[in-house]
Design a protein around this motif. Structure first.
Motif, mmCIF file in Angstrom:
data_model
loop_
_atom_site.group_PDB
_atom_site.id
_atom_site.type_symbol
_atom_site.label_atom_id
_atom_site.label_comp_id
_atom_site.label_asym_id
_atom_site.label_seq_id
_atom_site.Cartn_x
_atom_site.Cartn_y
_atom_site.Cartn_z
ATOM 1 N N ASP A 108 22.162 7.546 5.987
ATOM 2 C CA ASP A 108 22.541 7.431 4.576
ATOM 3 C C ASP A 108 23.120 6.056 4.235
ATOM 4 N N ASN A 109 23.025 5.119 5.166
ATOM 5 C CA ASN A 109 23.549 3.776 4.922
ATOM 6 C C ASN A 109 22.496 2.768 5.358
ATOM 7 N N SER A 110 21.804 2.179 4.391
ATOM 8 C CA SER A 110 20.763 1.198 4.695
ATOM 9 C C SER A 110 20.732 0.156 3.587
ATOM 10 N N ASP A 111 20.084 -0.942 3.888
ATOM 11 C CA ASP A 111 19.977 -2.038 2.929
ATOM 12 C C ASP A 111 18.651 -2.727 3.187
ATOM 13 N N TRP A 112 17.748 -2.689 2.210
ATOM 14 C CA TRP A 112 16.478 -3.396 2.357
ATOM 15 C C TRP A 112 16.470 -4.522 1.333
ATOM 16 N N VAL A 113 16.545 -5.737 1.812
ATOM 17 C CA VAL A 113 16.724 -6.912 0.961
ATOM 18 C C VAL A 113 15.473 -7.146 0.125
ATOM 19 N N LEU A 114 15.682 -7.489 -1.150
ATOM 20 C CA LEU A 114 14.576 -7.885 -2.008
ATOM 21 C C LEU A 114 14.133 -9.297 -1.650
ATOM 22 N N SER A 162 2.685 5.898 -2.891
ATOM 23 C CA SER A 162 3.783 6.849 -3.082
ATOM 24 C C SER A 162 4.381 6.801 -4.478
ATOM 25 N N GLY A 163 4.142 5.703 -5.203
ATOM 26 C CA GLY A 163 4.774 5.530 -6.502
ATOM 27 C C GLY A 163 6.243 5.175 -6.411
ATOM 28 N N LEU A 164 6.704 4.804 -5.215
ATOM 29 C CA LEU A 164 8.100 4.453 -4.968
ATOM 30 C C LEU A 164 8.184 3.028 -4.444
ATOM 31 N N THR A 165 9.353 2.424 -4.552
ATOM 32 C CA THR A 165 9.538 1.169 -3.850
ATOM 33 C C THR A 165 9.522 1.437 -2.347
ATOM 34 N N LEU A 166 9.343 0.397 -1.578
ATOM 35 C CA LEU A 166 9.338 0.565 -0.120
ATOM 36 C C LEU A 166 10.651 1.167 0.358
ATOM 37 N N ALA A 167 11.764 0.682 -0.184
ATOM 38 C CA ALA A 167 13.074 1.203 0.221
ATOM 39 C C ALA A 167 13.236 2.660 -0.177
ATOM 40 N N GLN A 168 12.752 3.033 -1.357
ATOM 41 C CA GLN A 168 12.859 4.425 -1.797
ATOM 42 C C GLN A 168 12.029 5.345 -0.916
ATOM 43 N N PHE A 169 10.812 4.912 -0.563
ATOM 44 C CA PHE A 169 9.983 5.744 0.305
ATOM 45 C C PHE A 169 10.609 5.869 1.685
ATOM 46 N N ALA A 170 11.146 4.781 2.196
ATOM 47 C CA ALA A 170 11.806 4.830 3.507
ATOM 48 C C ALA A 170 12.961 5.822 3.490
ATOM 49 N N LEU A 190 0.830 -1.211 0.000
ATOM 50 C CA LEU A 190 0.000 0.000 0.000
ATOM 51 C C LEU A 190 0.863 1.259 0.000
ATOM 52 N N ILE A 191 1.965 1.230 0.735
ATOM 53 C CA ILE A 191 2.885 2.374 0.748
ATOM 54 C C ILE A 191 3.470 2.584 -0.643
ATOM 55 N N HIS A 217 10.567 -5.534 -1.981
ATOM 56 C CA HIS A 217 11.386 -5.659 -0.781
ATOM 57 C C HIS A 217 10.685 -6.512 0.274
ATOM 58 N N ALA A 218 11.479 -7.219 1.043
ATOM 59 C CA ALA A 218 10.961 -8.075 2.106
ATOM 60 C C ALA A 218 10.534 -7.180 3.266
ATOM 61 N N ALA A 219 9.283 -6.732 3.215
ATOM 62 C CA ALA A 219 8.796 -5.747 4.186
ATOM 63 C C ALA A 219 8.847 -6.278 5.607
ATOM 64 N N ALA A 220 8.561 -7.553 5.789
ATOM 65 C CA ALA A 220 8.416 -8.109 7.131
ATOM 66 C C ALA A 220 9.730 -8.321 7.856
ATOM 67 N N SER A 221 10.839 -8.430 7.110
ATOM 68 C CA SER A 221 12.065 -8.870 7.798
ATOM 69 C C SER A 221 13.361 -8.499 7.102
#
Length: 351
Positions: free
Chosen positions: A219-225, A200-208, A195-196, A232-236
């Protein structure tokens, strides 16, 4: 009568001395316990209050990136670490930011109506599921994450392996009336993430990054696909450093503000930290764990596989981050509880 500058300086000096003493003592105690084998799997600890670091300690150990072995690592303040299911709590926070911006449906909105491509799934009970039920994990859908995450029958793993993850979640059999029974579900977080992204029209990582991380100076993050390589693996799947996760804790402790900037509404923080279900003696809010039933609402926390913790003291503003590597161990909760009860609570300076 106002205090003199000399008195204020004296008080500040005493507080600094107390905090420094606590930092040295706790770090020495943790190191001794770790060396003695009493804190097996501990990777890192960070304690902050009012934006100031009270203590931090990092260790060496085996690590993973969302299940993929990374070998032995020397952890430190710049080392990314899996949050595992603390990711769920961050996604809830992101939903609140998106809601403040009018990008996602309100909590009372029907869930299935937000996914018109799955209209064939509609029935009276499924139509009764709301966004609130998703946030509180009370959708009433069949879901089983009690199985090991190595088991393909584990619902989160089955979801990740499904050709259509959203259809997999939304088509689970109805087993309880929505809003009546709590069931731990990574599928609920995947729905929030979808839903996010749609709003937003962005991936979850981009919106975050745009809505949360950048305003906090992260400025240093990694959201695994996920297994599909697309979403992106939203839950974990989120990975952050300990100091950056503590920044999010500080934001929560400050009721949605960080260094004078409002990032999420105070109302959303209040609603998130309001109990909606009782689970195993604890309470549960909007994908946040809350202090036990029968006690004052003194803390809220994100829990993650392996012993990950982000805990926010709602009265003192104390933020505790724990990183650990006891992945997929049924007693992984014992390490963070031991650290809190035996090391932090007895020694934290009062506020």
């Amino acid at each position: 009568m106002s205090m003199s500058r000399k008195s204020l300086a004296a008080i500040s000096a005493v507080l600094f001395s107390v905090q420094a003493s606590f930092a040295n003592e706790i770090e020495d105690q943790l190191q001794a316990a770790f060396d003695g084998g009493d804190l097996s799997g501990l990777h890192g600890l960070l304690v902050r209050r009012d934006g100031e670091t009270l203590a931090q300690a990092y260790f060496k150990g085996q690590d993973q990136r969302w299940g993929d072995p990374l070998g032995e690592r020397q952890f430190g303040p710049e080392e990314l670490h899996d949050l595992r299911s603390v990711s769920k709590s961050i996604v809830s926070l992101l939903y609140g930011i998106a809601l403040d911006r009018g990008l996602v449906p309100p909590t009372e909105a029907g869930l299935l109506a937000q996914f018109p491509e799955y209209a064939d799934l509609a029935d009276p009970q499924r139509n009764a599921i709301t966004i609130e039920h998703v946030l509180t994990m009370q959708m009433g859908l069949e879901w089983n994450e009690r199985l090991p995450y190595s088991d393909p029958k584990n619902s989160e793993i089955a979801m990740e392996r499904a050709e259509d993850k959203l259809r997999f979640i939304l088509s689970r059999p109805i087993v309880d009336a929505p809003g009546t029974t709590w069931t731990y579900s990574g599928g609920s977080t995947a729905l929030l993430g979808a839903l996010i992204s749609r709003g937003s029209g962005l991936t979850l990582a981009q919106f975050a990054q745009e809505a949360l991380f950048h305003p906090l100076g992260i400025d240093n993050s990694d959201w695994v696909l996920g297994f599909d390589g697309k979403t992106h693996a939203a839950a974990s799947g989120l990975r952050l450093t300990a100091p950056d996760l503590a920044r999010i804790g500080t934001l929560l402790a400050n009721k949605g503000q960080y260094q004078g900037q409002k990032i999420v509404s105070e109302d959303w923080i209040t609603r998130s930290f309001t109990a909606h279900a009782a689970v195993g003696g604890l309470r549960y809010g909007y994908q946040w764990w809350l202090a036990p039933v029968g006690t004052p609402p003194v803390w809220a926390a994100g829990f993650g596989n392996g012993g990950q913790r982000l805990t926010v003291g709602q009265k003192t503003g104390t933020v505790v981050v724990i990183q650990a590597g006891n992945y997929n161990q049924p007693d992984d909760w014992k390490l963070p509880v031991k650290i809190m009860e035996e090391f932090l609570i007895p020694g934290l300076p009062p506020k």
